[in-house]
Design an enzyme around this catalytic site. Sequence first.
Site, PDB file in Angstrom:
ATOM      1  CB  CYS A   1      -0.929  -0.004   1.212  1.00 12.20           C
ATOM      2  SG  CYS A   1      -1.998   1.452   1.304  1.00 12.20           S
TER       3      CYS A   1
ATOM      4  CB  CYS B   1      -0.710   2.429   3.896  1.00 11.07           C
ATOM      5  SG  CYS B   1      -2.319   1.880   3.331  1.00 11.07           S
ATOM      6  CG  ASP B   2       3.095   1.261   4.524  1.00  9.31           C
ATOM      7  OD1 ASP B   2       2.569   1.678   5.565  1.00  9.31           O
ATOM      8  OD2 ASP B   2       2.933   0.104   4.098  1.00  9.31           O
TER       9      ASP B   2
END
Length: 312
Positions: free
Chosen positions: A131, A134-135
Amino acid sequence: MIDIAIIGGGPAGLSAGLYAARGGATTVLFEEVFVGGQAAKTSQIDNYPGFENGIEGTELGLKMEKQASRFGLSIRYEPVEKLDMSKQKIEIHTAKGVELARTLILCMGASPKKLGIAREEELTGLGISYCATCDGAFFRNRDVAVVGGGDTALSDALYLARFASSVTLIHRRDEFRGSAALQSSVANEPKIKLALDSVVEALLGEDTLSGLSIKNVKTGDMSQIDTSALFIAVGTEPRTGLVGGQIELSPDGQIVTDQLMQTNIPGVYAAGDVRETPLRQVVTAVADGAVAATQALERIALERAQEKEHVG
């Protein structure tokens, strides 16, 4: 008694919830973590109608949630542990107990596929990610890599270019499958470097990822890339663990439905990426959800009419 139960809070589930609740049915959506599904992990969605400048996936998911909730959709953040679809009323088991439903719409979506190479699990969260949104910010001003050739991989590379020093985009073929617009954007982004006709052979580094060993599939030549992170975007697989052995699946593990989203179990429907479909996009998932909810509403209305006749 729930009229229409929905499992999964992605675009398909939220669309189904909107149509079902607006249609007057008692509707409950069960979601594990957060609404939006895979779409919420996409930095920019440019092909969903109505947003001329595109929209962030998280924002789109939240807008869908608010709209459905306005019409009475109840969202419960309770993972469904077990389903029993063999009885007249469907049993939905969560940690808080058992709920009964007249009809059920399965919208569990899909999970990212893994590369299936050594140490992938070990290094997940330590440089391996599925992701980018997300990261990605954790790797600001560092060299990162993306593997994949579809829209998700191209979008991830463009998103990561906002933070990273460089992004190496690795693809096993010499052409991308992603849209022409995304390919053009990638070609015009100076931070993105291409490693075509190549596959990841090994993950380097002890406690955290420090590099990749990649192989050119045409020449067999091996090379090494120094990178702090690898974002894997090589497709998805349907999340059908809850219904395995109870419902008809395709050879690829997707739920088989007809054009009305009906499965082989009466009163049970499927929508979105979890079902067998030629196109997996937000717009098709939303359409699936609307069709499934409409069919569930019709079934409930017919059942109630028959119940009245029986009582009369």
